[in-house]
Design a protein around this motif. Structure first.
Motif, mmCIF file in Angstrom:
data_model
loop_
_atom_site.group_PDB
_atom_site.id
_atom_site.type_symbol
_atom_site.label_atom_id
_atom_site.label_comp_id
_atom_site.label_asym_id
_atom_site.label_seq_id
_atom_site.Cartn_x
_atom_site.Cartn_y
_atom_site.Cartn_z
ATOM 1 N N GLY A 259 0.836 -1.193 0.000
ATOM 2 C CA GLY A 259 0.000 0.000 0.000
ATOM 3 C C GLY A 259 0.873 1.245 0.000
ATOM 4 O O GLY A 259 1.894 1.299 0.693
ATOM 5 N N TRP A 260 0.439 2.262 -0.766
ATOM 6 C CA TRP A 260 1.227 3.477 -0.970
ATOM 7 C C TRP A 260 0.391 4.706 -0.647
ATOM 8 O O TRP A 260 -0.805 4.742 -0.936
ATOM 9 C CB TRP A 260 1.700 3.591 -2.408
ATOM 10 N N LEU A 261 1.032 5.729 -0.095
ATOM 11 C CA LEU A 261 0.381 7.017 0.162
ATOM 12 C C LEU A 261 1.371 8.129 -0.179
ATOM 13 O O LEU A 261 2.517 8.093 0.273
ATOM 14 C CB LEU A 261 -0.057 7.137 1.618
ATOM 15 N N ARG A 262 0.898 9.091 -0.967
ATOM 16 C CA ARG A 262 1.771 10.202 -1.388
ATOM 17 C C ARG A 262 1.104 11.535 -1.087
ATOM 18 O O ARG A 262 -0.084 11.729 -1.360
ATOM 19 C CB ARG A 262 2.072 10.099 -2.882
ATOM 20 N N VAL A 263 1.882 12.476 -0.547
ATOM 21 C CA VAL A 263 1.409 13.841 -0.321
ATOM 22 C C VAL A 263 2.354 14.801 -1.034
ATOM 23 O O VAL A 263 3.574 14.623 -0.996
ATOM 24 C CB VAL A 263 1.316 14.178 1.183
ATOM 25 N N THR A 264 1.779 15.788 -1.708
ATOM 26 C CA THR A 264 2.560 16.788 -2.423
ATOM 27 C C THR A 264 2.150 18.174 -1.959
ATOM 28 O O THR A 264 0.957 18.501 -1.943
ATOM 29 C CB THR A 264 2.340 16.679 -3.935
ATOM 30 N N VAL A 265 3.134 18.980 -1.569
ATOM 31 C CA VAL A 265 2.876 20.333 -1.077
ATOM 32 C C VAL A 265 3.786 21.308 -1.817
ATOM 33 O O VAL A 265 5.016 21.198 -1.723
ATOM 34 C CB VAL A 265 3.137 20.445 0.439
ATOM 35 N N PRO A 266 3.237 22.259 -2.567
ATOM 36 C CA PRO A 266 4.073 23.310 -3.146
ATOM 37 C C PRO A 266 4.465 24.312 -2.065
ATOM 38 O O PRO A 266 3.614 25.006 -1.511
ATOM 39 C CB PRO A 266 3.174 23.942 -4.214
ATOM 40 N N ILE A 267 5.745 24.365 -1.734
ATOM 41 C CA ILE A 267 6.222 25.277 -0.690
ATOM 42 C C ILE A 267 6.292 26.707 -1.198
ATOM 43 O O ILE A 267 5.982 27.658 -0.484
ATOM 44 C CB ILE A 267 7.600 24.807 -0.189
ATOM 45 N N TYR A 268 6.700 26.822 -2.447
ATOM 46 C CA TYR A 268 6.871 28.154 -3.029
ATOM 47 C C TYR A 268 6.679 28.047 -4.532
ATOM 48 O O TYR A 268 7.128 27.090 -5.162
ATOM 49 C CB TYR A 268 8.271 28.693 -2.720
ATOM 50 N N GLN A 269 5.957 29.019 -5.099
ATOM 51 C CA GLN A 269 5.832 29.106 -6.549
ATOM 52 C C GLN A 269 6.122 30.529 -6.984
ATOM 53 O O GLN A 269 5.672 31.482 -6.342
ATOM 54 C CB GLN A 269 4.432 28.720 -7.023
ATOM 55 N N ASP A 270 6.873 30.644 -8.052
ATOM 56 C CA ASP A 270 7.177 31.958 -8.626
ATOM 57 C C ASP A 270 6.118 32.266 -9.682
ATOM 58 O O ASP A 270 6.219 31.824 -10.825
ATOM 59 C CB ASP A 270 8.579 31.953 -9.235
ATOM 60 N N LYS A 271 5.099 33.004 -9.270
ATOM 61 C CA LYS A 271 3.985 33.269 -10.172
ATOM 62 C C LYS A 271 4.380 34.198 -11.323
ATOM 63 O O LYS A 271 3.660 34.291 -12.325
ATOM 64 C CB LYS A 271 2.812 33.860 -9.389
ATOM 65 N N ASP A 272 5.508 34.917 -11.167
ATOM 66 C CA ASP A 272 5.942 35.830 -12.223
ATOM 67 C C ASP A 272 6.909 35.167 -13.196
ATOM 68 O O ASP A 272 7.318 35.785 -14.187
ATOM 69 C CB ASP A 272 6.622 37.064 -11.606
ATOM 70 N N ALA A 273 7.287 33.918 -12.921
ATOM 71 C CA ALA A 273 8.224 33.229 -13.800
ATOM 72 C C ALA A 273 7.544 32.860 -15.109
ATOM 73 O O ALA A 273 6.342 32.593 -15.144
ATOM 74 C CB ALA A 273 8.765 31.971 -13.123
ATOM 75 N N PRO A 274 8.290 32.826 -16.188
ATOM 76 C CA PRO A 274 7.693 32.418 -17.473
ATOM 77 C C PRO A 274 7.318 30.954 -17.445
ATOM 78 O O PRO A 274 7.905 30.154 -16.706
ATOM 79 C CB PRO A 274 8.818 32.690 -18.478
ATOM 80 N N PRO A 275 6.332 30.552 -18.238
ATOM 81 C CA PRO A 275 5.977 29.125 -18.317
ATOM 82 C C PRO A 275 7.097 28.329 -18.957
ATOM 83 O O PRO A 275 8.079 28.882 -19.457
ATOM 84 C CB PRO A 275 4.709 29.123 -19.181
ATOM 85 N N ALA A 276 6.946 27.015 -18.942
ATOM 86 C CA ALA A 276 7.939 26.167 -19.592
ATOM 87 C C ALA A 276 8.061 26.542 -21.059
ATOM 88 O O ALA A 276 7.146 27.105 -21.668
ATOM 89 C CB ALA A 276 7.547 24.704 -19.456
ATOM 90 N N ALA A 277 9.223 26.236 -21.630
ATOM 91 C CA ALA A 277 9.515 26.620 -23.005
ATOM 92 C C ALA A 277 8.459 26.079 -23.965
ATOM 93 O O ALA A 277 7.782 25.093 -23.689
ATOM 94 C CB ALA A 277 10.893 26.120 -23.404
ATOM 95 N N SER A 278 8.333 26.731 -25.095
ATOM 96 C CA SER A 278 7.369 26.303 -26.110
ATOM 97 C C SER A 278 7.665 24.887 -26.559
ATOM 98 O O SER A 278 8.808 24.439 -26.514
ATOM 99 C CB SER A 278 7.435 27.251 -27.316
#
Length: 284
Positions: A259-278
């Motif tokens: 049995g598996w359990l995973r938790v993901t928490v974004p600690i910090y996001q740079d909302k002004d950063a450009p998206p991933a490359a085209s």
């Protein structure tokens, strides 16, 4: 990107582990199922913890193990030939009981790695990871350093996560200080889940195999396991749970249920950063 979407993407990146020493793989088989490691993350820092408990059917007493995989992933704004550069650090903690013996626990091999993830277009993504599992003094885990590579492809259109992730490990030294033989290994983690609003469901599977060795006395191990996953995005925290069961095993002495359990928490996001490359391959 909204916090709930960021958490969902972060939950789909990848888990990284060290396995008990009874297996040839430093990367715990099945650790990345349910994730989408081929796709780049939004710029930021993420905490992902994947914990699992498994029991292997061995008469008269089974073998049990717990692997806990806390990791930090930094998705940088840097591009490498059109792909997003990401860094990973992981310090696993393991505990195991072999055929009913008292539990032993300790820190597993630390993994340090870098990954580049590309958008290919048409909702296809590909990533390459290069890193190393560092030496460990814990006797219940693999102790020798390992060069580690991963090749992942992910389709993430229309709420789907269709992912195949190949994990390949090469030992710098195939003999431990106590004489244990460590073969190079190859793992394959597969995911086919669908999102319905905040819910996610679908089948998962994985396989692992010890590669051919120069030691004819070594009994190569391998397994194929299948299962199902369910997840829920609480925004920003994302939870996933899945159960897997071996359908084929070689030289493990029994089939394992885990049995598996995973938790993901974004600690910090740079909302002004450009998206991933085209996308490398643009849509028509």
């Amino acid at each position: 990107m909204q916090a709930t979407k960021v958490a969902a993407v972060a939950a789909s990146i990848f888990g990284l582990a060290a396995a008990p020493a009874t297996a040839g793989s430093s990367a715990q088989p099945g650790q990345t199922v349910g994730q989408a490691p081929g796709a780049p993350l939004p710029v930021g820092l993420y905490f992902i913890d994947t914990s699992s408990f498994g029991s292997r059917d061995i008469a008269p007493r089974g073998t049990d193990s717990n692997v806990n995989l806390p990791s930090f992933i930094w998705a940088t704004p840097a591009d490498i030939v059109g792909g997003r550069l990401q860094f990973v650090v992981l310090q696993p903690i393991t505990a195991s009981s072999t055929r009913g013996a008292a539990y032993q626990s300790g820190f597993g091999q630390t993994l340090l790695a870098a990954q580049v993830a590309w958008k290919l277009g048409h909702d296809l993504n590909f990533s390459y990871l290069l890193g190393a599992y560092l030496p460990s003094d814990t006797k219940i885990v693999i102790q020798n350093p390992v060069l580690h590579q991963r090749f992942a492809i992910t389709y993430n259109g229309d709420g789907w996560n269709l992912t195949g992730n190949v994990l390949y490990g090469t030992f710098f030294d195939t003999r431990s200080a106590t004489g244990t033989y460590y073969p190079d290994f190859l793992n394959l983690d597969l995911t086919a889940t669908k999102h319905f609003g905040k819910w996610e469901v679908g089948p998962v599977a994985f396989g692992s195999i010890d590669l051919p060795t120069g030691d004819p006395s070594y009994a190569r191990q391998g397994q194929v396991s299948v299962g199902g996953l369910v997840g829920y995005n609480f925004g920003p925290v994302n939870l996933q749970a899945y159960v897997t069961r071996d359908v084929i095993q070689r030289n493990y002495a029994g089939l394992e249920t885990r049995g598996w359990l995973r938790v993901t928490v974004p600690i910090y996001q740079d909302k002004d950063a450009p998206p991933a490359a085209s996308p490398v391959i643009r849509k028509f």
